[in-house]
Design a protein around this motif. Structure first.
Motif, PDB file in Angstrom:
ATOM      1  N   GLN A   9     104.354  41.523  67.839  1.00 60.12           N
ATOM      2  CA  GLN A   9     103.242  42.458  68.012  1.00 60.12           C
ATOM      3  C   GLN A   9     101.931  41.840  67.527  1.00 60.12           C
ATOM      4  OE1 GLN A   9     104.607  45.957  65.938  1.00 60.12           O
ATOM      5  NE2 GLN A   9     105.448  46.886  67.810  1.00 60.12           N
ATOM      6  N   GLN A  10     101.994  41.148  66.407  1.00 60.16           N
ATOM      7  CA  GLN A  10     100.793  40.498  65.878  1.00 60.16           C
ATOM      8  C   GLN A  10     100.314  39.399  66.832  1.00 60.16           C
ATOM      9  OE1 GLN A  10     102.212  39.265  62.018  1.00 60.16           O
ATOM     10  NE2 GLN A  10     101.510  41.156  61.014  1.00 60.16           N
ATOM     11  N   GLU A  11     101.243  38.631  67.363  1.00 58.93           N
ATOM     12  CA  GLU A  11     100.875  37.583  68.311  1.00 58.93           C
ATOM     13  C   GLU A  11     100.269  38.170  69.581  1.00 58.93           C
ATOM     14  OE1 GLU A  11     104.420  35.276  68.856  1.00 58.93           O
ATOM     15  OE2 GLU A  11     104.233  34.280  66.909  1.00 58.93           O
ATOM     16  N   ILE A  12     100.828  39.282  70.029  1.00 63.07           N
ATOM     17  CA  ILE A  12     100.284  39.958  71.215  1.00 63.07           C
ATOM     18  C   ILE A  12      98.870  40.463  70.936  1.00 63.07           C
ATOM     19  CG2 ILE A  12     100.503  42.004  72.675  1.00 63.07           C
ATOM     20  CD1 ILE A  12     103.548  41.534  72.612  1.00 63.07           C
ATOM     21  N   GLU A  13      98.647  41.009  69.754  1.00 62.93           N
ATOM     22  CA  GLU A  13      97.314  41.484  69.390  1.00 62.93           C
ATOM     23  C   GLU A  13      96.316  40.329  69.342  1.00 62.93           C
ATOM     24  OE1 GLU A  13      97.417  43.802  65.796  1.00 62.93           O
ATOM     25  OE2 GLU A  13      98.856  45.222  66.632  1.00 62.93           O
ATOM     26  N   VAL A  14      96.749  39.197  68.800  1.00 64.80           N
ATOM     27  CA  VAL A  14      95.876  38.021  68.754  1.00 64.80           C
ATOM     28  C   VAL A  14      95.516  37.591  70.174  1.00 64.80           C
ATOM     29  CG1 VAL A  14      95.800  35.561  68.180  1.00 64.80           C
ATOM     30  CG2 VAL A  14      96.653  37.196  66.490  1.00 64.80           C
ATOM     31  N   LEU A  15      96.497  37.566  71.054  1.00 60.16           N
ATOM     32  CA  LEU A  15      96.244  37.198  72.445  1.00 60.16           C
ATOM     33  C   LEU A  15      95.308  38.187  73.131  1.00 60.16           C
ATOM     34  CD1 LEU A  15      99.792  36.002  73.571  1.00 60.16           C
ATOM     35  CD2 LEU A  15      97.765  34.584  73.199  1.00 60.16           C
TER      36      LEU A  15
END
Length: 74
Positions: A9-15
């Motif tokens: 989820q954090q990686e998706i938010e960063v993207l």
């Protein structure tokens, strides 16, 4: 398992944040390119007008000089 989902989820938010910045940058660049294209068209028209005026001045000058005979030099 929960940490994997949280990490994803954090990686998706960063993207998503990066994508938003990229979209904004692309929009700004598009505006700049559009503005420069408009300026280029105006400069091309101006250049064409200058060339036309120079050509007309040259043709006027040559028609004026047609009737004038220069005296011989001693």
């Amino acid at each position: 398992m929960d940490t994997d989902i949280l990490t994803m989820q954090q990686e998706i938010e960063v993207l998503q944040v990066k994508l938003a910045y990229q979209e904004d940058t692309i929009e700004q660049l598009n505006k700049i390119v559009t503005s420069q294209q408009r300026q280029l068209r105006e400069l091309e028209k101006l250049s064409d007008n200058i060339v036309d005026k120079l050509k007309s001045l040259q043709s006027q000058e040559s028609s004026i000089n047609d009737g004038v005979e220069l005296p011989p030099h001693y």
